[in-house]
Design a protein around this motif. Structure first.
Motif, PDB file in Angstrom:
ATOM      1  N   LEU A 146       0.847  -1.199   0.000  1.00 25.95           N
ATOM      2  CA  LEU A 146       0.000   0.000   0.000  1.00 25.95           C
ATOM      3  C   LEU A 146       0.883   1.250   0.000  1.00 25.95           C
ATOM      4  O   LEU A 146       0.632   2.210  -0.738  1.00 25.95           O
ATOM      5  CB  LEU A 146      -0.919   0.009   1.226  1.00 25.95           C
ATOM      6  CG  LEU A 146      -1.944   1.141   1.223  1.00 25.95           C
ATOM      7  CD1 LEU A 146      -3.107   0.820   0.299  1.00 25.95           C
ATOM      8  CD2 LEU A 146      -2.463   1.419   2.638  1.00 25.95           C
ATOM      9  N   THR A 168      -5.029  -2.868  11.201  1.00 24.63           N
ATOM     10  CA  THR A 168      -5.352  -4.230  11.634  1.00 24.63           C
ATOM     11  C   THR A 168      -6.330  -4.254  12.799  1.00 24.63           C
ATOM     12  O   THR A 168      -6.328  -3.362  13.643  1.00 24.63           O
ATOM     13  CB  THR A 168      -4.074  -5.009  12.017  1.00 24.63           C
ATOM     14  OG1 THR A 168      -4.452  -6.347  12.337  1.00 24.63           O
ATOM     15  CG2 THR A 168      -3.366  -4.413  13.215  1.00 24.63           C
ATOM     16  N   TYR A 203      -6.474 -16.576   9.583  1.00 26.12           N
ATOM     17  CA  TYR A 203      -7.682 -15.753   9.398  1.00 26.12           C
ATOM     18  C   TYR A 203      -8.027 -15.573   7.921  1.00 26.12           C
ATOM     19  O   TYR A 203      -9.166 -15.311   7.558  1.00 26.12           O
ATOM     20  CB  TYR A 203      -7.555 -14.403  10.134  1.00 26.12           C
ATOM     21  CG  TYR A 203      -6.877 -13.284   9.378  1.00 26.12           C
ATOM     22  CD1 TYR A 203      -7.561 -12.545   8.415  1.00 26.12           C
ATOM     23  CD2 TYR A 203      -5.544 -12.931   9.633  1.00 26.12           C
ATOM     24  CE1 TYR A 203      -6.955 -11.509   7.728  1.00 26.12           C
ATOM     25  CE2 TYR A 203      -4.925 -11.896   8.964  1.00 26.12           C
ATOM     26  CZ  TYR A 203      -5.636 -11.188   8.013  1.00 26.12           C
ATOM     27  OH  TYR A 203      -5.035 -10.167   7.323  1.00 26.12           O
TER      28      TYR A 203
END
Ligand code: CBF
Length: 839
Positions: free
Chosen positions: A139, A375, A570
């Motif tokens: 990013l 996060t 996850y």
């Protein structure tokens, strides 16, 4: 060694045509010139890498005019500058990106080929700077690209890790980590600037004194100091003159440091200490690992933040009389909590080194920083044990205590008689062992706090940072992530990009919303057919690559189902595996079953210390071994694990995907950016309502997206009522068969123990709720298989996905940051006349 200041208009630069000319002939000559004079080689003795280096220098020569003009302009103009502080920048290779931005791709390719060299072979020589783990670092790289393209004065600051993210090999199905030696053959894109080195202090103690005006002051007496040497890389915007700088710091021993030991005759001791110092910028920490207590990590963070702040102050004082207006000229974005120590360091620099009083220093500091949270995973929220922190940064601990003291007074006034609020909000965690909570420091010391997708920001407000949101609602906003269409479409998918340009022109490359004009073509049968034909060609390229690398044949007509990203529970790569084994069982039970042929492609690295993630890689490879070689399956399903997934590899794989797997448990993925890259390249998504999937689905239309799974609210509700994964196992025949097959050792040569940790984890705890989502996922996958059979309809959905993804350009994200947070404006760069004749 200060730089010599020459009045700009008289700057005595001699223009050499070979460094700037653009004709094929000049480029060819320049290549040989660089090979000879920079690499010190003749064509007879040059390696491929020598030719690559010469090529890179030839390109670099042609962007220097823009880079130097940008720096000169910023130096003399009072522009507000964005400073992007990030421990990671996952840039990917520079060569083609720069050629595209300069609009020089075609002449360079031609010149290389006319020199009898293979252009692609030279391009493939480039070692990508893997200075990041995944989404966060990538990013930062997309944002640097957009900042330059939008002509925003900006500088990126980070660490020049000698070893970036490890290279991954797969041996017997297991991940093996190999050191990434990206610098071993030199890096033609960077220039060292030792004249701007900064000294960073560590350890020691503080002492107080009264200055000549009898004002109480504190001085930090460090135990050791380290030198930070900046290495600058130009980040060129697309078809503009702006080339911003990415300044990465390398740690070197400072002279005063090893002299002491040297003087007392301890030569080896001095060298040992020097080496220890230099380890600060040696290696990138792989994320997901428990980093608490890793002192070196804190050292790294403070090292690059201190260098960067001192550098900003140096630049600022070159143009301004004092630091009084520092916050008006700089916006510093904290890319997660990794650089959050900057809040305390700027305070120290203002208080101790520039003699500001507390209130003025605090006013400057809290109006300079803005914080992005990336996060929701509690284990990734950084906190440092107080003893480690205090030993390494004694002065900063004092400053943090002082910030906290004043902050808690503010909280007390806001919540009289609510002691629990004080404990929840405090920068110091005193619930057990004491810690410094870096997210709290960032929230207190910043004027803006943002999440990276709409859902993520809502969850920050209602959960992770709830108390801060209650206290400072005006600081919070959402800034949905984006990706650069230059790298992720033009560079990586030239066939599709060319087709789009043929239809709607090329304005979309800078204004991604213009892709909307493609919507009309989704209704054109001929175009749909052509679109699918192009996808097939791109898939064929990937198939050839897989054949060459892994010696596995895959059918480009099969559905390419891709999940590439870091391996993490996850993200649920193992849910994907459960579906593959379900399909396998179905075919085994009914060998004539009419299934849509599929190639399941995985790629991604697991943190070296993350046992479950590494076992998931082994599971994928073990299932692949069985499925790919079972004659009953007859090539209807193929499973591929592509080793060493990185940016270069992403560029190959996103364009070739038909379906993109975005299957994290709702509420766990902050945003995701791979999801955007796939969709922009015409893949459809199978996904949960997590992260930016929610907004992608809204944009492309629910009918062009395969949704499954629990919502965040449902996840919370099931958890609150005690989740029992075994109930799902007992009530679903297919699920039971899948888990039983894995448990018996069918995929592990009869060893029932190998995958037991995965199966037991799913049956008895299942923290990421795979079993709860299994049925819905498998049904959605069946719908994908059916839909793919209607290629015409699939093509329509694919075109609409691309047409409606304009929002997910990093240009849009950066404009949002500029307007709402940084309050910065574009500043076009003029190339001074004396450089005009150059490239
Ligand atoms: O915001 C960028 C990305 O950052 C992460 O990769 C991160 O490291 N925290 C998140 O996991 C992604 O969801 C997010 O897109």
């Amino acid at each position: 060694n200060p730089p010599i200041t020459v009045p700009l208009d008289e700057c005595p630069i001699i223009i050499e045509d070979d460094r700037t000319g653009l004709s094929i002939e000049t480029i060819r000559r320049a290549l040989l010139d660089n090979l000879y004079y920079v690499q010190g080689k003749t064509p007879q003795t040059a390696t491929k890498n020598d030719f690559y280096m010469a090529l890179a220098y030839t390109v670099r020569d042609r962007l220097l005019k823009r880079w130097l003009s940008t720096q000169l302009t910023y130096r003399k103009t009072p522009v507000k500058t964005v400073s992007y502080l990030s421990a990671e920048f996952l840039l990917g290779p520079h060569l083609i990106n720069n050629l595209i931005s300069l609009n020089l791709y075609d002449p360079f390719k031609k010149a290389i080929e006319e020199s009898g060299l293979n252009f692609q072979e030279l391009v493939d020589q480039e070692e990508e700077p893997g200075l990041g783990n995944g989404g966060l670092g990538r990013l930062a790289a997309c944002y640097m690209d957009s900042l330059a393209t939008l002509e925003i004065p900006a500088i990126g600051y980070g660490i020049r890790y000698e070893f970036g993210i490890f290279d991954q090999e797969i041996k017997d199905g297991w991940q093996v980590e190999i050191t990434d030696k990206w610098l071993q053959y030199g890096n033609p894109w960077e220039i060292a600037r030792p004249e701007f080195a900064q000294l960073v202090k560590f350890g020691g103690y503080t002492e107080s004194y009264y200055d000549q005006d009898h004002i109480y002051r504190v001085r930090w007496v460090p135990r050791y100091t380290v030198n930070g040497i900046p290495y600058d890389t130009p980040i060129l915007g697309y078809r503009v003159n702006t080339a911003n700088t990415l300044r990465l710091w390398k740690a070197e021993a400072s002279e005063s440091f090893n002299f002491e030991r040297f003087n007392v005759g301890d030569y080896y001791g001095a060298v040992r200490d020097k080496v220890a110092c230099e380890t600060i910028s040696k290696v990138l920490y792989p994320n997901d690992e428990q980093i608490q207590g890793k002192e070196l990590r804190l050292e790294q963070q403070f090292f690059f933040v201190s260098c960067s702040l001192q550098d900003m102050i140096r630049i600022h004082l070159n143009k301004n009389a004092s630091l009084d207006n520092f916050h008006e000229m700089w916006s510093i974005q904290l890319n997660d909590t990794h650089p959050a120590i900057g809040v305390a360091e700027l305070m120290r620099l203002l208080l101790d080194e520039n003699n500001y009083d507390w209130d003025t220093a605090w006013n400057i500091t809290k109006n300079t920083f803005a914080y992005t949270n990336h996060t929701l995973l509690p284990e990734a929220l950084e906190k440092w044990p107080l003893n480690i922190f205090g030993r390494m940064l004694p002065r900063h601990l004092e400053i943090i205590y002082a910030i906290n003291h004043r902050f808690l007074d503010e909280v007390r006034i806001h919540y009289p008689n609510d002691v629990s609020k004080l404990a929840c909000l405090s920068i110091i965690d005193e619930t057990g062992e004491k810690y410094v909570r870096m997210a709290h420091l960032a929230c207190v010391g910043s004027f803006a706090i943002n999440g990276v997708a709409a859902l993520h920001t809502e969850l920050l407000k209602s959960d992770v940072l709830r108390d801060f949101y209650e206290l400072y609602p005006e600081k919070f906003s959402n800034k949905t992530n984006g990706v650069t269409p230059r790298r992720w479409m033009v560079l990586s998918n030239p066939r599709m990009s060319f087709t789009i340009c043929e239809k709607i022109g090329d304005s979309w490359i800078k204004n991604l919303d213009d892709l909307r004009q493609l919507e009309g073509y989704a209704e054109d049968g001929g175009f749909r057919n052509y679109w699918q034909q192009i996808k097939k060609e791109v898939k064929q390229d990937l198939a050839n690559y897989i054949q060459a690398k892994l010696d596995i044949k895959v059918d480009p007509h099969s559905l390419f189902d891709v999940q590439v990203k870091r391996i993490h529970e996850y993200k649920r790569q193992h849910l994907n595996v459960l579906n593959i084994v379900t399909l396998y069982n179905r075919i085994k039970n009914n060998p004539n079953l009419d299934v849509t042929p599929r190639t399941f492609i995985f790629g991604g690295k697991a943190a070296p210390g993350y046992f479950m993630a590494k076992l998931i890689i082994k599971l994928i490879n073990s299932v692949a071994d069985v499925v790919n070689n079972d004659p009953v399956i007859c090539d209807r399903i193929k499973v591929i694990f592509l080793p060493d997934y990185n940016v270069t590899f992403g560029q190959r794989v996103y364009p070739a995907a038909d379906i993109s797997e975005q299957i994290s448990t709702a509420g766990k993925e902050a945003s995701g950016t791979g999801n955007m890259k796939f969709s922009l390249n015409g893949a459809l998504t199978i996904g949960t309502l997590d992260g930016a999937n929610v907004e992608i689905r809204e944009s492309v239309g629910a009918e062009n997206f395969f949704l499954f799974g629990l919502t965040t609210e449902e996840v919370y509700a099931i958890r609150a009522n005690r989740y029992t994964p075994r109930d799902y196992y007992n009530s679903d025949e297919e699920l039971k068969a899948v888990l039983d097959l894995i448990s018996t050792g069918f995929f592990s040569h009869g060893d029932p123990n190998l995958f037991r940790p995965i199966v037991d984890n799913l049956l008895y705890s299942d923290p990421y709720m795979l079993l709860a989502d299994y049925r819905s996922y498998v049904d959605a996958q069946d719908a994908v298989g059916c839909a793919y059979r209607d290629q015409d309809h699939w093509g329509r959905m694919s075109i609409l996905n691309v047409a409606r993804m304009g929002k997910f350009s990093s240009d849009r994200s950066i404009k949002d940051y500029c307007n709402d947070i940084w309050k910065t404006k574009p500043f076009a760069i003029d190339v001074p006349e004396y450089m005009q004749s150059q490239a």
